[in-house]
Design a protein around this motif. Structure first.
Motif, PDB file in Angstrom:
ATOM      1  N   LEU A 199     -11.482  -3.254  -0.820  1.00 26.21           N
ATOM      2  CA  LEU A 199     -11.334  -1.968  -0.573  1.00 26.21           C
ATOM      3  C   LEU A 199     -12.435  -1.122   0.093  1.00 26.21           C
ATOM      4  O   LEU A 199     -13.603  -1.708  -0.141  1.00 26.21           O
ATOM      5  N   PRO A 200     -12.285  -0.584   1.172  1.00 26.80           N
ATOM      6  CA  PRO A 200     -13.550   0.100   1.998  1.00 26.80           C
ATOM      7  C   PRO A 200     -14.191   1.071   1.163  1.00 26.80           C
ATOM      8  O   PRO A 200     -13.541   1.895   0.128  1.00 26.80           O
ATOM      9  N   GLU A 201     -15.262   1.398   1.394  1.00 25.88           N
ATOM     10  CA  GLU A 201     -16.230   2.456   0.609  1.00 25.88           C
ATOM     11  C   GLU A 201     -15.832   3.704   1.171  1.00 25.88           C
ATOM     12  O   GLU A 201     -15.664   4.885   0.313  1.00 25.88           O
ATOM     13  N   ASP A 202     -15.252   3.916   2.241  1.00 28.37           N
ATOM     14  CA  ASP A 202     -14.807   4.959   2.911  1.00 28.37           C
ATOM     15  C   ASP A 202     -13.599   5.462   2.296  1.00 28.37           C
ATOM     16  O   ASP A 202     -12.608   4.639   2.768  1.00 28.37           O
ATOM     17  N   PRO A 203     -13.204   6.371   1.747  1.00 31.73           N
ATOM     18  CA  PRO A 203     -11.845   6.551   1.301  1.00 31.73           C
ATOM     19  C   PRO A 203     -10.841   7.107   2.576  1.00 31.73           C
ATOM     20  O   PRO A 203      -9.460   6.872   2.254  1.00 31.73           O
ATOM     21  N   ASN A 204     -11.073   7.445   3.612  1.00 31.03           N
ATOM     22  CA  ASN A 204     -10.451   7.857   4.741  1.00 31.03           C
ATOM     23  C   ASN A 204     -10.704   6.675   5.861  1.00 31.03           C
ATOM     24  O   ASN A 204     -11.611   6.964   6.717  1.00 31.03           O
ATOM     25  N   PRO A 205     -10.208   5.460   5.852  1.00 33.10           N
ATOM     26  CA  PRO A 205     -10.381   4.457   6.804  1.00 33.10           C
ATOM     27  C   PRO A 205      -9.985   4.963   8.129  1.00 33.10           C
ATOM     28  O   PRO A 205      -9.165   5.765   8.392  1.00 33.10           O
ATOM     29  N   VAL A 206     -10.551   4.372   9.202  1.00 32.85           N
ATOM     30  CA  VAL A 206     -10.142   4.750  10.570  1.00 32.85           C
ATOM     31  C   VAL A 206      -8.784   4.120  10.907  1.00 32.85           C
ATOM     32  O   VAL A 206      -8.116   4.845  11.669  1.00 32.85           O
ATOM     33  N   GLU A 207      -8.318   3.181  10.481  1.00 32.04           N
ATOM     34  CA  GLU A 207      -7.219   2.490  10.645  1.00 32.04           C
ATOM     35  C   GLU A 207      -6.432   2.097   9.632  1.00 32.04           C
ATOM     36  O   GLU A 207      -6.611   1.027   8.708  1.00 32.04           O
ATOM     37  N   PRO A 208      -5.712   3.243   8.900  1.00 27.43           N
ATOM     38  CA  PRO A 208      -5.083   2.818   7.442  1.00 27.43           C
ATOM     39  C   PRO A 208      -4.101   1.990   7.447  1.00 27.43           C
ATOM     40  O   PRO A 208      -3.919   1.271   6.464  1.00 27.43           O
ATOM     41  N   GLN A 209      -3.322   1.917   8.654  1.00 31.38           N
ATOM     42  CA  GLN A 209      -2.181   1.010   8.700  1.00 31.38           C
ATOM     43  C   GLN A 209      -2.659  -0.356   8.770  1.00 31.38           C
ATOM     44  O   GLN A 209      -2.218  -1.244   7.923  1.00 31.38           O
ATOM     45  N   ARG A 210      -3.693  -0.717   9.403  1.00 30.48           N
ATOM     46  CA  ARG A 210      -4.399  -2.042   9.592  1.00 30.48           C
ATOM     47  C   ARG A 210      -4.950  -2.507   8.047  1.00 30.48           C
ATOM     48  O   ARG A 210      -4.875  -3.450   7.669  1.00 30.48           O
ATOM     49  N   MET A 211      -5.530  -1.494   7.546  1.00 30.07           N
ATOM     50  CA  MET A 211      -6.168  -1.682   6.180  1.00 30.07           C
ATOM     51  C   MET A 211      -5.170  -1.820   5.278  1.00 30.07           C
ATOM     52  O   MET A 211      -5.262  -2.806   4.401  1.00 30.07           O
ATOM     53  N   GLN A 212      -3.967  -1.222   5.249  1.00 29.21           N
ATOM     54  CA  GLN A 212      -2.900  -1.395   4.071  1.00 29.21           C
ATOM     55  C   GLN A 212      -2.415  -2.992   4.420  1.00 29.21           C
ATOM     56  O   GLN A 212      -1.985  -3.539   3.506  1.00 29.21           O
ATOM     57  N   LYS A 213      -2.245  -3.226   5.803  1.00 28.06           N
ATOM     58  CA  LYS A 213      -1.724  -4.596   5.917  1.00 28.06           C
ATOM     59  C   LYS A 213      -2.643  -5.596   5.344  1.00 28.06           C
ATOM     60  O   LYS A 213      -2.386  -6.759   5.059  1.00 28.06           O
ATOM     61  N   ASP A 214      -3.919  -5.627   5.718  1.00 30.13           N
ATOM     62  CA  ASP A 214      -4.934  -6.305   5.111  1.00 30.13           C
ATOM     63  C   ASP A 214      -4.869  -6.488   3.602  1.00 30.13           C
ATOM     64  O   ASP A 214      -5.199  -7.690   3.053  1.00 30.13           O
ATOM     65  N   LEU A 215      -4.786  -5.619   2.957  1.00 35.37           N
ATOM     66  CA  LEU A 215      -4.638  -5.484   1.420  1.00 35.37           C
ATOM     67  C   LEU A 215      -3.349  -6.404   1.093  1.00 35.37           C
ATOM     68  O   LEU A 215      -3.624  -7.159   0.282  1.00 35.37           O
ATOM     69  N   SER A 216      -2.369  -6.184   1.632  1.00 38.71           N
ATOM     70  CA  SER A 216      -0.991  -6.847   1.307  1.00 38.71           C
ATOM     71  C   SER A 216      -1.590  -8.646   1.690  1.00 38.71           C
ATOM     72  O   SER A 216      -0.640  -9.329   1.098  1.00 38.71           O
ATOM     73  N   ARG A 217      -2.107  -8.509   2.778  1.00 39.71           N
ATOM     74  CA  ARG A 217      -2.346 -10.022   3.353  1.00 39.71           C
ATOM     75  C   ARG A 217      -3.233 -10.843   2.273  1.00 39.71           C
ATOM     76  O   ARG A 217      -2.741 -12.024   1.739  1.00 39.71           O
ATOM     77  N   HIS A 218      -4.185 -10.036   1.737  1.00 41.27           N
ATOM     78  CA  HIS A 218      -5.004 -10.556   0.453  1.00 41.27           C
ATOM     79  C   HIS A 218      -4.110 -10.793  -0.854  1.00 41.27           C
ATOM     80  O   HIS A 218      -4.262 -11.926  -1.192  1.00 41.27           O
ATOM     81  N   LYS A 219      -3.355 -10.001  -0.937  1.00 41.31           N
ATOM     82  CA  LYS A 219      -2.466 -10.301  -2.076  1.00 41.31           C
ATOM     83  C   LYS A 219      -1.617 -11.307  -2.132  1.00 41.31           C
ATOM     84  O   LYS A 219      -1.185 -12.052  -3.112  1.00 41.31           O
ATOM     85  N   GLU A 220      -0.883 -11.531  -1.106  1.00 40.04           N
ATOM     86  CA  GLU A 220      -0.184 -12.701  -0.637  1.00 40.04           C
ATOM     87  C   GLU A 220      -1.017 -14.011  -0.873  1.00 40.04           C
ATOM     88  O   GLU A 220      -0.572 -15.158  -1.463  1.00 40.04           O
ATOM     89  N   ILE A 221      -2.240 -13.939  -0.352  1.00 43.76           N
ATOM     90  CA  ILE A 221      -3.114 -15.232  -0.363  1.00 43.76           C
ATOM     91  C   ILE A 221      -3.577 -15.547  -1.735  1.00 43.76           C
ATOM     92  O   ILE A 221      -3.390 -16.531  -2.242  1.00 43.76           O
ATOM     93  N   ILE A 222      -3.791 -14.565  -2.566  1.00 42.97           N
ATOM     94  CA  ILE A 222      -3.958 -14.648  -3.984  1.00 42.97           C
ATOM     95  C   ILE A 222      -2.860 -15.274  -4.869  1.00 42.97           C
ATOM     96  O   ILE A 222      -3.080 -16.108  -5.841  1.00 42.97           O
ATOM     97  N   THR A 223      -1.492 -14.698  -4.650  1.00 41.82           N
ATOM     98  CA  THR A 223      -0.414 -15.118  -5.363  1.00 41.82           C
ATOM     99  C   THR A 223      -0.121 -16.557  -4.740  1.00 41.82           C
ATOM    100  O   THR A 223       0.109 -17.511  -5.631  1.00 41.82           O
ATOM    101  N   LYS A 224      -0.446 -16.882  -3.547  1.00 43.10           N
ATOM    102  CA  LYS A 224      -0.255 -18.419  -3.023  1.00 43.10           C
ATOM    103  C   LYS A 224      -1.220 -19.343  -3.820  1.00 43.10           C
ATOM    104  O   LYS A 224      -0.889 -20.346  -4.419  1.00 43.10           O
ATOM    105  N   ALA A 225      -2.536 -18.868  -3.869  1.00 40.85           N
ATOM    106  CA  ALA A 225      -3.260 -19.704  -4.729  1.00 40.85           C
ATOM    107  C   ALA A 225      -3.230 -19.866  -6.030  1.00 40.85           C
ATOM    108  O   ALA A 225      -3.414 -21.129  -6.808  1.00 40.85           O
ATOM    109  N   VAL A 226      -3.046 -19.129  -6.776  1.00 33.53           N
ATOM    110  CA  VAL A 226      -2.956 -19.077  -8.194  1.00 33.53           C
ATOM    111  C   VAL A 226      -1.464 -19.661  -8.639  1.00 33.53           C
ATOM    112  O   VAL A 226      -1.317 -20.562  -9.456  1.00 33.53           O
TER     113      VAL A 226
END
Length: 506
Positions: A199-226
């Motif tokens: 999660l970024p330190e800035d509560p209002n990121p410049v690209e919120p859609q890209r940030m949300q997609k990156d968070l979902s991608r990280h969750k998918e990677i963690i699910t796959k690894a575990v």
């Protein structure tokens, strides 16, 4: 696959019969509940039949192999014993417990059936490990020998054993946090925040859609690894010793792994396996080699209600989510196989409608493990469910391996007796306590070894020979005192003994 190669090596080392599976693999275009496999089980062409009505015979081994079933049927030693017990009681009215060779008085058809079962008998290295453990329980302590087949897995098991339950619970908590739906729900529910470092330190990121997609991608990677880590732990411990597999399976079962996996599968799986959370510049391997992203994988449109798909809009397959889904199904299948209490829990947690929705994913491996789970619990679902889902039962008959005398589709099996269910888990737990107390007492000092047969050379027995003689009461003949010198000369001094051989363990 390294595990498959190691299994074949173990079969050769233990002089077990070679077990070769058919090499043909189903294609990824297997439709939902397809009635047959044209590419795996081709039927003979009627035009090639001879005029007298007999079918044409395969001229080569390849043509013969193409007409066989995609799996080879198996039989267990318990199946042979149960079959002989039933037949002897029916035809002769008596039992011979543990005897599978005597066929006196049985009809020729029964003897032929027993021979077919023996021809398809499958003995795994897990069965050998169970026999070895039972033998060691009846052996003197100084003659006991530890058995393990996979040294790297043994080293990892010894490192994890003191806190095995904590490790499993931690992995399942990470899996629950990564597989949960929106991030806000995960925070309010008090679960782990697995994306705190992302999660970024800035509560209002410049690209919120890209940030949300990156968070979902990280969750998918963690699910796959575990999910892959849990599956590999089960497979490698199963390869090393069957009781190690049973122990980690019991830890996962008591940590509510089954409802967690069903909760994961109880979502819109079509959207899950086709989610577009990939960022081309961050995906592997383009993120390492700085290459252009590979073209997305296209899958066929899902067929619903036996309707033909439209020719437009192919969907993009998310390989990470598909891999995670397959891992989840394989984990729950390994936990419930040959365990009636755990199989009944699938019905308690209402898994049939969840698994039925998962069948909409057009991937042959997803279908295979979902059908295996249906096969395990079919006899517990009732007659009405079987009547309304004959299409699923037909697919199980065609695509899932069957064991000879496997009465999986009906509720008259001995494993369905409700009063025997608690005893099975208690017996397994007692066997695990004995196994750990015998071989891992240095890692688990609090465990106590149950009462086993005592031997004269155990450390617990006294080493004082005179005290042992005094405590032992032996009745001698009345005239032994008069003639004992003759007996000692004849039986002791005149006979030659190789004491080194007598001191060697049996």
């Amino acid at each position: 696959d390294d595990i498959s190669k190691r299994k074949q090596e173990l079969r050769v080392e233990n002089k077990l019969s070679e077990w070769i599976e058919p090499k043909d693999t189903p294609t990824s275009l297997w439709q939902v509940l397809q009635p047959q496999f044209p590419d795996r089980m081709p039927l003979p062409d009627p035009l090639d039949e001879e005029l007298d009505g007999t079918a044409s015979v395969c001229e080569s081994e390849e043509s013969e192999a193409c007409r066989r079933l995609p799996w080879k049927p198996k039989a267990r030693q318990a199946d042979i014993e149960l079959y002989l017990r039933t037949c002897r009681q029916k035809f002769l009215g008596y039992q011979l417990e543990g005897d599978t060779t005597t066929m006196v008085g049985l009809p020729d058809s029964i003897q032929e059936g027993v021979q077919i079962l023996k021809d398809h008998l499958y003995v795994s290295h897990g069965d050998l490990a169970l026999d070895h453990q039972e033998k060691m329980c009846n052996t003197a302590k100084r003659n006991r020998k530890v058995l393990f087949y996979h040294p790297p897995a043994e080293a990892m098991y010894r490192a994890m054993l003191p806190k095995m339950e904590d490790y499993i619970i931690a992995l399942l908590k990470v899996l629950l946090a990564s597989a949960s739906t929106p991030l806000s729900k995960a925070k309010t529910s008090g679960s782990l925040n697995v994306l705190g470092d992302v999660l970024p330190e800035d509560p209002n990121p410049v690209e919120p859609q890209r940030m949300q997609k990156d968070l979902s991608r990280h969750k998918e990677i963690i699910t796959k690894a575990v999910s892959a880590s849990l599956l590999l732990l089960l497979k490698h411990f199963r390869l090393n010793h069957v009781y190690q597999f049973e122990f980690i399976s019991q830890c996962m079962f008591y940590a509510n792994c089954i409802p967690l996996v069903l909760k994961f599968l109880n979502q819109d799986m079509n959207n899950f396996v086709t989610s577009e959370n990939s960022i081309p510049g961050l995906d592997f391997p383009s993120c390492i080699f700085n290459e252009a992203p590979v073209a997305p994988i296209i899958r066929r449109t899902i067929i619903e209600n036996d309707e033909q798909p439209d020719e437009a809009e192919p969907a993009i397959l998310c390989w990470r989510n598909m891999f995670s889904t397959i891992n989840m199904l394989r984990i729950i299948q390994k936990l419930t196989k040959w365990r009636s209490p755990r199989t009944m829990m699938l019905n308690v947690f209402k898994s049939p409608p969840i698994l039925k929705k998962t069948l909409k994913i057009t991937h042959w491996m997803v279908h295979l493990y979902v059908l295996k789970l249906f096969k395990l619990q079919a006899k517990y679902l009732g007659k009405n469910w079987r009547k309304g889902n004959m299409k699923i039962l037909s697919s199980i008959y065609q695509h899932v391996r069957h064991r000879l005398l496997d009465d999986w589709a009906y509720g008259n099996d001995l494993d369905t007796r409700q009063w025997e269910v608690p005893n099975e888990e208690q017996q397994l737990k007692a066997s695990l306590v004995t196994y750990h107390a015998m071989w891992y007492h240095d890692l688990l000092p609090d465990t106590t070894l149950p009462d086993l047969p005592k031997h004269i050379d155990d450390e617990e027995m006294t080493q004082d020979v005179q005290k042992l003689i005094d405590e032992t009461e032996v009745e001698l003949p009345k005239d032994f005192e008069k003639n004992y010198r003759v007996w000692v000369q004849k039986e002791v001094y005149d006979n030659q003994y190789d004491w080194d051989v007598l001191l060697e363990p049996l």
